[in-house]
Design a protein around this motif. Sequence first.
Motif, PDB file in Angstrom:
ATOM      1  N   THR A  52       0.825  -1.216   0.000  1.00 43.73           N
ATOM      2  CA  THR A  52       0.000   0.000   0.000  1.00 43.73           C
ATOM      3  C   THR A  52       0.858   1.264   0.000  1.00 43.73           C
ATOM      4  N   GLU A  53       2.058   1.180   0.590  1.00 41.00           N
ATOM      5  CA  GLU A  53       2.958   2.336   0.575  1.00 41.00           C
ATOM      6  C   GLU A  53       3.376   2.700  -0.850  1.00 41.00           C
ATOM      7  N   HIS A  54       3.525   1.684  -1.699  1.00 41.31           N
ATOM      8  CA  HIS A  54       3.966   1.912  -3.078  1.00 41.31           C
ATOM      9  C   HIS A  54       2.794   2.064  -4.041  1.00 41.31           C
ATOM     10  N   LEU A  55       1.575   1.900  -3.560  1.00 40.86           N
ATOM     11  CA  LEU A  55       0.430   1.854  -4.457  1.00 40.86           C
ATOM     12  C   LEU A  55       0.273   3.133  -5.272  1.00 40.86           C
ATOM     13  N   GLY A  56       0.211   4.274  -4.602  1.00 38.12           N
ATOM     14  CA  GLY A  56      -0.024   5.529  -5.299  1.00 38.12           C
ATOM     15  C   GLY A  56       1.171   6.035  -6.072  1.00 38.12           C
ATOM     16  N   ASP A  57       2.384   5.769  -5.561  1.00 33.77           N
ATOM     17  CA  ASP A  57       3.593   6.318  -6.183  1.00 33.77           C
ATOM     18  C   ASP A  57       4.186   5.424  -7.267  1.00 33.77           C
ATOM     19  N   GLU A  58       3.895   4.131  -7.213  1.00 32.70           N
ATOM     20  CA  GLU A  58       4.543   3.202  -8.147  1.00 32.70           C
ATOM     21  C   GLU A  58       3.539   2.374  -8.956  1.00 32.70           C
ATOM     22  N   TYR A  59       2.634   1.693  -8.283  1.00 31.92           N
ATOM     23  CA  TYR A  59       1.784   0.728  -8.968  1.00 31.92           C
ATOM     24  C   TYR A  59       0.696   1.381  -9.812  1.00 31.92           C
ATOM     25  N   VAL A  60       0.042   2.403  -9.274  1.00 29.94           N
ATOM     26  CA  VAL A  60      -1.000   3.088 -10.051  1.00 29.94           C
ATOM     27  C   VAL A  60      -0.416   3.784 -11.285  1.00 29.94           C
ATOM     28  N   PRO A  61       0.696   4.548 -11.148  1.00 34.52           N
ATOM     29  CA  PRO A  61       1.305   5.113 -12.365  1.00 34.52           C
ATOM     30  C   PRO A  61       1.696   4.049 -13.381  1.00 34.52           C
ATOM     31  N   PHE A  62       2.142   2.877 -12.903  1.00 30.05           N
ATOM     32  CA  PHE A  62       2.477   1.789 -13.825  1.00 30.05           C
ATOM     33  C   PHE A  62       1.249   1.366 -14.628  1.00 30.05           C
ATOM     34  N   LEU A  63       0.115   1.183 -13.960  1.00 26.58           N
ATOM     35  CA  LEU A  63      -1.102   0.758 -14.646  1.00 26.58           C
ATOM     36  C   LEU A  63      -1.575   1.822 -15.637  1.00 26.58           C
ATOM     37  N   ILE A  64      -1.482   3.088 -15.215  1.00 23.94           N
ATOM     38  CA  ILE A  64      -1.876   4.177 -16.109  1.00 23.94           C
ATOM     39  C   ILE A  64      -1.005   4.177 -17.363  1.00 23.94           C
ATOM     40  N   SER A  65       0.303   4.065 -17.173  1.00 28.00           N
ATOM     41  CA  SER A  65       1.224   4.122 -18.308  1.00 28.00           C
ATOM     42  C   SER A  65       1.091   2.898 -19.203  1.00 28.00           C
ATOM     43  N   PHE A  66       0.824   1.743 -18.612  1.00 28.63           N
ATOM     44  CA  PHE A  66       0.622   0.539 -19.417  1.00 28.63           C
ATOM     45  C   PHE A  66      -0.595   0.725 -20.323  1.00 28.63           C
ATOM     46  N   ALA A  67      -1.675   1.274 -19.750  1.00 29.72           N
ATOM     47  CA  ALA A  67      -2.879   1.526 -20.546  1.00 29.72           C
ATOM     48  C   ALA A  67      -2.621   2.575 -21.617  1.00 29.72           C
ATOM     49  N   VAL A  68      -1.840   3.600 -21.270  1.00 30.60           N
ATOM     50  CA  VAL A  68      -1.547   4.673 -22.224  1.00 30.60           C
ATOM     51  C   VAL A  68      -0.730   4.145 -23.403  1.00 30.60           C
ATOM     52  N   ILE A  69       0.316   3.376 -23.124  1.00 26.64           N
ATOM     53  CA  ILE A  69       1.118   2.819 -24.215  1.00 26.64           C
ATOM     54  C   ILE A  69       0.272   1.865 -25.049  1.00 26.64           C
ATOM     55  N   GLY A  70      -0.633   1.142 -24.385  1.00 25.16           N
ATOM     56  CA  GLY A  70      -1.552   0.281 -25.125  1.00 25.16           C
ATOM     57  C   GLY A  70      -2.417   1.093 -26.084  1.00 25.16           C
ATOM     58  N   LEU A  71      -2.868   2.260 -25.624  1.00 29.66           N
ATOM     59  CA  LEU A  71      -3.646   3.151 -26.490  1.00 29.66           C
ATOM     60  C   LEU A  71      -2.797   3.649 -27.653  1.00 29.66           C
ATOM     61  N   PHE A  72      -1.551   4.014 -27.364  1.00 30.81           N
ATOM     62  CA  PHE A  72      -0.645   4.458 -28.425  1.00 30.81           C
ATOM     63  C   PHE A  72      -0.475   3.353 -29.475  1.00 30.81           C
ATOM     64  N   TRP A  73      -0.253   2.124 -28.981  1.00 34.00           N
ATOM     65  CA  TRP A  73      -0.051   1.002 -29.906  1.00 34.00           C
ATOM     66  C   TRP A  73      -1.284   0.791 -30.763  1.00 34.00           C
ATOM     67  N   PHE A  74      -2.475   0.892 -30.156  1.00 29.58           N
ATOM     68  CA  PHE A  74      -3.712   0.678 -30.904  1.00 29.58           C
ATOM     69  C   PHE A  74      -3.860   1.725 -32.005  1.00 29.58           C
ATOM     70  N   GLN A  75      -3.606   2.985 -31.671  1.00 34.48           N
ATOM     71  CA  GLN A  75      -3.708   4.045 -32.672  1.00 34.48           C
ATOM     72  C   GLN A  75      -2.669   3.843 -33.778  1.00 34.48           C
ATOM     73  N   HIS A  76      -1.452   3.473 -33.364  1.00 37.38           N
ATOM     74  CA  HIS A  76      -0.375   3.228 -34.323  1.00 37.38           C
ATOM     75  C   HIS A  76      -0.735   2.057 -35.231  1.00 37.38           C
ATOM     76  N   HIS A  77      -1.277   1.011 -34.655  1.00 41.05           N
ATOM     77  CA  HIS A  77      -1.672  -0.183 -35.410  1.00 41.05           C
ATOM     78  C   HIS A  77      -2.758   0.148 -36.423  1.00 41.05           C
ATOM     79  N   ARG A  78      -3.776   0.903 -35.983  1.00 47.01           N
ATOM     80  CA  ARG A  78      -4.866   1.265 -36.883  1.00 47.01           C
ATOM     81  C   ARG A  78      -4.371   2.159 -38.023  1.00 47.01           C
TER      82      ARG A  78
END
Length: 210
Positions: A52-78
């Motif tokens: 929980t100490e790392h949740l807001g500073d590490e894990y949540v940003p990781f999930l956000i960035s993973f989703a963002v790069i996934g969005l980039f890949w989808f747009q690039h792919h299309r």
Amino acid sequence: MTDTEDRPLVRLSLERTVYFSDAVIAIAMTLLAIELPVPQGDTSSQLWHSFTEHLGDEYVPFLISFAVIGLFWFQHHRFFQRVDRASGRLLVVNLACLLVVVVVPFATKVLGGPDTAFGVVFYAVVMLSWGAVYTLLVVTAQRDGLWRDDLPAGTGRRMITGAAVALAPFALSIPVAFASPSAAQYVWILAAPASVLAGRVRRPSARARA
């Protein structure tokens, strides 16, 4: 060399560009997870507290960035589903797109730093930079005549509008960040419904397909 003889080389150039881009994007997604902290502790309670100490500073940003790069890949792919050939300008602009992608892991580290506006604004600017280079990618395809012959009119315009809609929450978060960096990150949640809306924007109407 005739146009017929040039054609396989053009096709190979396009395919190599797509394969190379997919590899770079995959590596960027992998880099997000490499430095994630592992919860430490001798008991379940200590491990949960460490997590929980790392949740807001590490894990949540990781999930956000993973989703963002996934969005980039989808747009690039299309995008590359819609082009039929490559050009020198397209390859250069594509490298600029990949530059933005590989900066995302660094921006994620900055975001996970002190709770200040700088990290949030820097991250949002990186996201908007993708919108800029993606727009340039579409404009280059339009200018160099790289679209497939069977695409409906207005395809490029719809792609640019769709990308703008999907990334709008990041633009909105910048002024919010100066008042509350934490609140600004909640604005990014709007990127999910915005992406759905962007998909509808990109979809050609029945009149355009006719």
